[in-house]
Design a protein around this motif. Structure first.
Motif, PDB file in Angstrom:
ATOM      1  N   VAL A  87      -7.605  -7.706  -4.527  1.00  0.00           N
ATOM      2  CA  VAL A  87      -8.211  -7.002  -3.403  1.00  0.00           C
ATOM      3  C   VAL A  87      -9.716  -7.217  -3.461  1.00  0.00           C
ATOM      4  O   VAL A  87     -10.343  -6.950  -4.479  1.00  0.00           O
ATOM      5  CB  VAL A  87      -7.881  -5.500  -3.492  1.00  0.00           C
ATOM      6  CG1 VAL A  87      -8.646  -4.724  -2.466  1.00  0.00           C
ATOM      7  CG2 VAL A  87      -6.408  -5.288  -3.335  1.00  0.00           C
TER       8      VAL A  87
ATOM      9  N   VAL B   2       0.857  -1.182   0.000  1.00  0.00           N
ATOM     10  CA  VAL B   2       0.000   0.000   0.000  1.00  0.00           C
ATOM     11  C   VAL B   2       0.892   1.230   0.000  1.00  0.00           C
ATOM     12  O   VAL B   2       1.879   1.276   0.726  1.00  0.00           O
ATOM     13  CB  VAL B   2      -0.925   0.013   1.229  1.00  0.00           C
ATOM     14  CG1 VAL B   2      -1.842   1.196   1.178  1.00  0.00           C
ATOM     15  CG2 VAL B   2      -1.737  -1.240   1.284  1.00  0.00           C
TER      16      VAL B   2
ATOM     17  N   THR C  89      -8.865  -5.074   6.293  1.00  0.00           N
ATOM     18  CA  THR C  89      -8.214  -5.442   5.035  1.00  0.00           C
ATOM     19  C   THR C  89      -8.838  -6.643   4.347  1.00  0.00           C
ATOM     20  O   THR C  89      -8.308  -7.121   3.365  1.00  0.00           O
ATOM     21  CB  THR C  89      -6.737  -5.753   5.263  1.00  0.00           C
ATOM     22  OG1 THR C  89      -6.655  -6.822   6.194  1.00  0.00           O
ATOM     23  CG2 THR C  89      -6.005  -4.559   5.770  1.00  0.00           C
TER      24      THR C  89
ATOM     25  N   TRP D  90     -11.852  -4.320   2.651  1.00  0.00           N
ATOM     26  CA  TRP D  90     -11.381  -2.950   2.454  1.00  0.00           C
ATOM     27  C   TRP D  90     -12.475  -1.915   2.708  1.00  0.00           C
ATOM     28  O   TRP D  90     -12.783  -1.086   1.871  1.00  0.00           O
ATOM     29  CB  TRP D  90     -10.748  -2.781   1.074  1.00  0.00           C
ATOM     30  CG  TRP D  90      -9.474  -3.541   0.988  1.00  0.00           C
ATOM     31  CD1 TRP D  90      -9.301  -4.771   0.464  1.00  0.00           C
ATOM     32  CD2 TRP D  90      -8.196  -3.138   1.476  1.00  0.00           C
ATOM     33  NE1 TRP D  90      -7.999  -5.165   0.600  1.00  0.00           N
ATOM     34  CE2 TRP D  90      -7.298  -4.174   1.206  1.00  0.00           C
ATOM     35  CE3 TRP D  90      -7.725  -1.989   2.124  1.00  0.00           C
ATOM     36  CZ2 TRP D  90      -5.953  -4.118   1.574  1.00  0.00           C
ATOM     37  CZ3 TRP D  90      -6.398  -1.936   2.471  1.00  0.00           C
ATOM     38  CH2 TRP D  90      -5.523  -2.988   2.199  1.00  0.00           C
TER      39      TRP D  90
ATOM     40  N   VAL E 205      -3.393   0.307  -3.511  1.00  0.00           N
ATOM     41  CA  VAL E 205      -3.007  -1.051  -3.142  1.00  0.00           C
ATOM     42  C   VAL E 205      -2.397  -1.708  -4.368  1.00  0.00           C
ATOM     43  O   VAL E 205      -3.065  -1.871  -5.391  1.00  0.00           O
ATOM     44  CB  VAL E 205      -4.215  -1.871  -2.652  1.00  0.00           C
ATOM     45  CG1 VAL E 205      -3.766  -3.223  -2.166  1.00  0.00           C
ATOM     46  CG2 VAL E 205      -4.932  -1.140  -1.565  1.00  0.00           C
TER      47      VAL E 205
END
Lengths: 519, 669
Positions: free
Chosen positions: B187, A256, A312, A315, A267
């Motif tokens: 992510v 990050v 995390t 997020w 990220v």
């Protein structure tokens, strides 16, 4: 609650802190200390004179040349190239004799409008008016970054090697097991503000530079002392510079990065060179990042009185508005359940706890409602043989050792007043079963040397090892020998012999500064 | 039968619903998008108030409602095409001719046609919404002799054709940039936040793409515009108004307001389609949580260990592996289920099934890499031992290598890419497994004109063509294209260099025939090698074969992550020691793969990084999958060595692997 009054007084001039043993800090005189340090391979000294610095900035060479009259078109093109749209407008406004009247007037008006707007924007977020270097210095964890010989320091998370970023924009890697010390230099490696090794990897080192992120791949078996810039991977994104802080996820998969001018936190999937921008409105940028050791939370502070704690997994983030100023620094307990942080302008340490109920699949952990003050480090006067010394005040950075037993606090001091030097105060801490904070002492260096940067060794066998970078370019390591309360140790060789606790000469160590009440 | 039934439940119950939800959201987003378009399309700088009032009346009008319904229909169609054409394993063309083959494929032709038609419909709606001079195709006019008749409104036609052109170029660029490839993000984010985060990119992409398309379109219309105009006039019995200036001239097209309207319409068109695509990607890649074990038999086929072993559909396998990677990382309770023993019997069925599947995936990749490396290596060796007729410098060979495979008379050989050795399956894709990205097969209709023309001389030159169809001669062909031959596709191990060499010496004895053939081949090769266009088409694109090799590596990345996190967790959570039994095989599998990956990255082009392009809707993440795999593999091994430390010395292992592991334990890799 004036915590620093319970500390032992600072050492007299000429003495330096050597180590902690038997629950007290031992000190030594300078001469013998230097002998000892020079023999140790990891203690380094970078005198300022030995570094080749850039003598002048590049733009200043313009004054050395005679003025040469070019055509308006050429000048406009040059202005566009050098200064962009604003430069072009400026050029047109200044050369009002050559251009039509309406053009110069309209460009002057546009310029004035732009200035108004940027000053308005700057009044909302004052940090945007700073220059690049000043901004880095303002938000860096290093005390007085712009004047510091050692600008960044990072221990490797698994082995005994570390990287040091110096004032001349080079990075050196020291490994006691290897004779070579690779020096990393890159065209884009300017004003390094942070370096960090990738966890679960031997070679990757992330460097936060002025305009980009560099990922160096330094082969630990290589004998080369100057790895080529082909070993570095450049990651950059428009609008994301200067990079002020970086953090690797503890499982080594993500990186990050944050910039004070960019409201988005990026990220990176470093190997794939893909990135995800995590944009949140408010704050005006991101200045400091800290990943909890268990990888579940990430602290991201902003230039305004607001910081966020990201969870995390999915997020999402919690907003934490501060009352006084921005969050200056923060650190996590080893299990990631507690966050200690400091706020600019306040001499106190706050604590937040995060309890993640195991087995629950919901991704948001229910955090606490308010932060608790755990230590007050307001200014305290100590009477020493050399005169009164005032210690305390604002806090520059925090560091917690990986076992959660020692907490080092770098106090800013006052650069104008000689009697208020920057100082490192060390606390003893305990996180289980209840959170406790006890005074340990001050860590001091040679006379005239001020602490600038500190970091704990990530896996020191016999307790904790605090590495301090001093203003005179020296890097020293202060070991704290103790037996960890949580982990039973059998037959630790190498650690000094233990003595009975009641033999402690001073009783101030028994006084607890902060004990959490179990509700 | 069993797997077909299972794929059925997943596609029916999950994928279809996700696609439907994404289409529904895209349709819901259409009215606001259209209102923005109405405002932008009717915007006039000097009468802002008038603009807004006009827009408000337009939004309420019947024609706007009708066009909105038509646009909804188009969105439904686009969503359906997304569902039909998406793939999680990208199709990588290794040469320009292969790319051309993809573009000319009948399936792609249908796709392009559909996009053209939809483009026309959207452009028609845009014309109605913008109104003014664009509104209708015909208008009453008077000829020079005074008789009333219907004339062609060329502005309307221009807009319609622009829609068709943009639709067509969208579908073409979809093939070139692999827009149907759905990638998974590292992510995890909630759908709304992901959508919000990607929205600026979509706006930027559609605006720039529309600009380029319209620029190209205007150039095309300038030169070829009279053809469709004459055709339309003829079919619809419209006339050209001679008093109006025709548009396919420089002066006619130099109209800023016309250009603006074309551009804003194209942007609107692309934006609605991109939004549909984006929503589809977001919905379809959402994490699906499979149960680890269940006591009910009808749910048992939906459990993770069962689902992982399925080959079809690929999306199911990918989602299962993603779920495995996430559960091993984040969820202790589900990990406990993985480590648990079966109730009667006490067997760790869950762990066994999961670890076996992950290991077989990794072993498969290792085998693929080794085979690829061997073909590259054998190739070099065969060249050095070749007979006189093949005496060429290596640079020459590499230049002309593209043509060689086509020249070799082997109609019955199955040319397969490394990627297609692995069972590639594209969901809904009609590409037969033989349609490899390297070489479009000769039988397929789309490739035949070009290919047959090229292969024809070779066949004519060799009257004994049928009689020398021995595999030995086939193997003589230097394989710079590094395709594996049929022996591998049949499942037998790749030929070792020794076995390739021995028949070579045999075949050089009856060399009269072979030499003749060789000479002919050389001549043709030389002849073709000098033609620039052919070289351009057949030259291998750099690093494409590497990309093709790692095209499905996202699965391997998850398998590595899942395994390593599970092994790490087992250090403290595994009560019965079920993981310990598999530890030697896991470690050796990873180390072998590590060796193969290291060797692969020493090949030319394998370690060159592609240019990063951020401003495109096409996913380019497959281009860097091999780097991601390499990093994940190293991290996975380090995760295990860091967790277990010196305990690993007690694990049974070969000396070579132990040495390698020691390097990891000392952090020297």
């Amino acid at each position: 609650m004036c915590s620093l009054a319970l500390f032992p007084p600072p050492l007299p001039s000429g003495q330096t802190t050597l180590c902690e043993s038997n629950n007290q800090l031992l000190s030594g005189f300078n001469t013998e200390d230097r002998l000892k340090q020079d023999s140790s391979p990891l203690s380094l000294y970078f005198p300022r004179e030995s570094l080749k610095l850039h003598s002048r900035t590049e733009s200043s060479s313009k004054a050395a040349f005679l003025d040469h009259s070019e055509t308006l078109w050429m000048r406009s093109a040059a202005a566009w190239r050098d200064g962009g749209f604003k430069g072009l407008l400026n050029e047109i406004t200044n050369s009002h004799t050559e251009v039509p009247k309406w053009l110069s007037v309209s460009s002057g008006c546009t310029l004035a409008l732009l200035r108004r707007f940027s000053s308005f924007h700057g009044s909302l977020f004052p940090h945007l008016t700073l220059s690049c270097e000043d901004m880095i210095a303002e938000f860096s964890q290093v005390l007085n970054w712009s004047d510091c010989v050692v600008r960044a320091f990072a221990w490797h998370p698994h082995t005994d090697k570390f990287a040091v970023a110096l004032l001349d924009d080079s990075i050196k890697i020291y490994n006691p097991k290897s004779a070579t010390t690779p020096t990393l230099k890159h065209r884009l490696q300017k004003s390094v503000v942070a370096v960090q090794w990738k966890p679960l990897c031997a070679s990757a080192l992330a460097v936060a530079c002025q305009n980009c992120l560099l990922i160096w791949h330094v082969d630990p078996c290589s004998l080369s002392t100057r790895p080529s810039s082909g070993c570095a991977q450049v990651l950059s994104l428009p609008g994301h510079s200067p990079v002020a802080s970086i953090a690797w996820s503890p499982n080594g998969s993500l990186l990050v990065s944050a910039s004070p001018v960019d409201t988005a936190m990026i990220v990176w999937d470093v190997a794939a060179e893909s990135c995800v921008e995590l944009q949140r409105v408010g704050g005006g940028g991101v200045t400091f990042l800290s990943w909890s050791p268990d990888g579940s939370h990430l602290l991201a502070s902003t230039p305004s009185a607001l910081f966020r704690v990201w969870e995390t997994r999915m997020w999402t983030c919690e907003r934490w508005p501060c009352l006084k100023g921005r969050c200056q620094s923060g650190c996590w307990s080893p299990d990631g359940s507690r966050l200690l942080f400091t706020v600019q302008g306040e001499p106190v340490i706050y604590s937040l706890t995060f309890t993640e109920t195991p087995g629950v699949t919901t991704c948001t952990s229910k955090g606490p409602q308010a932060a608790a003050v755990v230590a007050d480090l307001s200014e305290t006067t100590f009477n020493t043989p050399d005169g009164d010394i005032i210690v305390g005040g604002e806090i520059q950075s925090l560091a917690w050792d990986p076992r959660g037993e020692r907490l080092a606090v770098l106090l800013k001091g006052d650069p104008q007043a000689a009697a208020r030097p920057p100082m490192i105060a060390v606390f003893k801490t305990r996180t289980k079963p209840i959170f406790e904070l006890l005074p340990c002492g001050f860590v001091q260096g040679e006379p005239g040397a001020e602490p600038r940067l500190m970091q704990f060794h990530p896996n020191f066998q016999h307790g904790a090892l605090l590495t301090v970078c001093w203003s005179n370019g020296r890097i020293t390591h202060v070991p704290f020998y103790f037996l960890s309360a949580g982990i039973p140790h059998f037959g630790l060789d190498g650690s000094p012999s233990l003595q009975r606790p009641q033999e402690r000469p001073a009783d101030y160590a028994n006084q607890s500064l902060f004990t959490e009440l179990i509700s | 039968m069993f797997s077909a039934e299972q794929s059925c439940w997943f596609v029916r119950k999950v994928i279809c619903w996700r696609a439907a939800a994404s289409i529904a959201w895209a349709v819901l987003l259409l009215p606001p998008t259209t209102s923005v378009f109405v405002i932008l399309g009717g915007f006039s700088l000097f009468h802002p108030i008038q603009t807004i009032s006009e827009c408000l009346t337009l939004i309420g009008s019947a024609s706007a409602m009708l066009s909105l319904i038509l646009l909804c229909g188009v969105i439904l169609m686009v969503g359906f095409l997304n569902l039909e054409y998406y793939t999680v394993i990208p199709t990588i063309a290794c040469s320009r001719i292969a790319l051309l083959g993809q573009l000319l494929h009948p399936h792609q032709f249908v796709n392009s046609l559909a996009h053209c038609i939809m483009g026309v419909i959207v452009a028609g709606c845009c014309a109605v919404i913008i109104g003014g001079r664009y509104e209708t195709l015909g208008y009453p006019c008077t000829q020079t002799d005074g008789s009333p008749q219907m004339c062609l409104n060329e502005y309307h036609l221009l807009l319609l054709l622009a829609g068709a052109f943009v639709g067509f170029s969208h579908s073409l660029s979809g093939v070139i940039h692999n827009m149907n490839y759905v990638s998974f993000h590292a992510v995890q984010q909630y759908k709304y936040l992901r959508f919000k985060g990607s929205l600026p990119l979509v706006v930027k992409c559609s605006a720039t793409q529309a600009l380029y398309s319209i620029r190209n379109y205007i150039v095309v219309y300038l030169f070829l515009g009279y053809i469709p105009r004459a055709w339309i006039c003829k079919t619809l019995d419209l006339h050209l108004n001679s008093s109006v200036h025709p548009l396919d001239t420089v002066t006619g097209l130099l109209d800023l307001s016309l250009f603006y309207h074309l551009w804003i319409s194209a942007t609107f068109l692309l934006f609605t389609w991109y939004i549909t695509l984006l929503l589809f990607r977001i919905f379809v890649t959402e994490v699906y949580s499979f149960p680890v074990q269940s006591s009910f038999t009808d749910v048992a086929i939906q459990c993770l260990p069962k689902v992982l072993t399925d080959k079809q559909p690929v999306i199911l396998k990918f989602l299962a592996l993603q779920d495995l990677a996430l559960l091993s990382q984040h969820s202790p309770s589900r990990r406990a289920e993985v480590f648990s023993l079966s109730q009667p019997g006490g067997h760790p069925h869950n762990w066994n099934a999961i670890s076996k599947e992950c290991l077989s995936l990794l072993a498969d990749l290792t085998q693929r890499l080794v085979a690829y490396h061997d073909t590259v290596q054998t190739n070099g060796r065969a060249k050095s031992l070749s007979t006189g007729s093949e005496r060429k410098t290596s640079s020459e060979t590499s230049v002309t290598s593209g043509t060689e495979d086509l020249m070799s008379p082997r109609p019955n050989l199955l040319m397969k890419t490394p990627a297609s050795v692995f069972s590639r399956s594209i969901v809904g894709g009609p590409l037969s497994p033989l349609t490899a990205p390297f070489t479009p097969d000769l039988n397929s209709p789309f490739a035949s004109p070009a290919m047959r023309r090229l292969t024809a001389p070779a066949e004519q030159c060799s009257p004994w063509h049928g009689s020398v169809q021995s595999p030995h001669i086939m193997r003589r062909v230097p394989k710079l294209w590094s395709t594996s031959t049929d022996s591998q596709s049949n499942g037998s191990p790749p030929p070792s260099p020794a076995s390739v060499l021995s028949p070579k010496q045999e075949s050089s004895k009856p060399s009269l025939l072979a030499l003749f053939l060789q000479n002919r081949k050389e001549q043709v090769k030389h002849f073709l090698g000098k033609r620039v266009l052919i070289m351009y088409l057949f030259n291998k694109l750099p690093e494409a074969s590497s990309q093709a090799l790692f095209a499905d590596s996202q699965a391997h990345i998850w398998a590595l992550e899942g395994l390593s996190y599970l092994v790490e967790a087992s250090f403290s959570e595994d009560q019965f020691g079920v993981v310990q039994t598999a530890l030697p095989s896991i470690l050796s599998c990873m180390l072998v793969l590590q060796e193969a990956v290291d060797r692969h990255f020493k090949l030319p082009h394998a370690s060159s990084k592609p240019v990063r392009s951020t401003s495109s809707m096409g996913e380019s993440s497959y281009k860097t999958l091999r780097f991601a795999l390499r990093a994940t593999l190293k991290t996975a091994i380090y995760r295990i060595t860091t967790t277990f430390g010196d305990h690993l010395n007690a694990v049974q292992m070969s000396a070579e692997h132990r040495k390698r592991l020691q390097q990891f334990l000392e952090y020297k890799e």
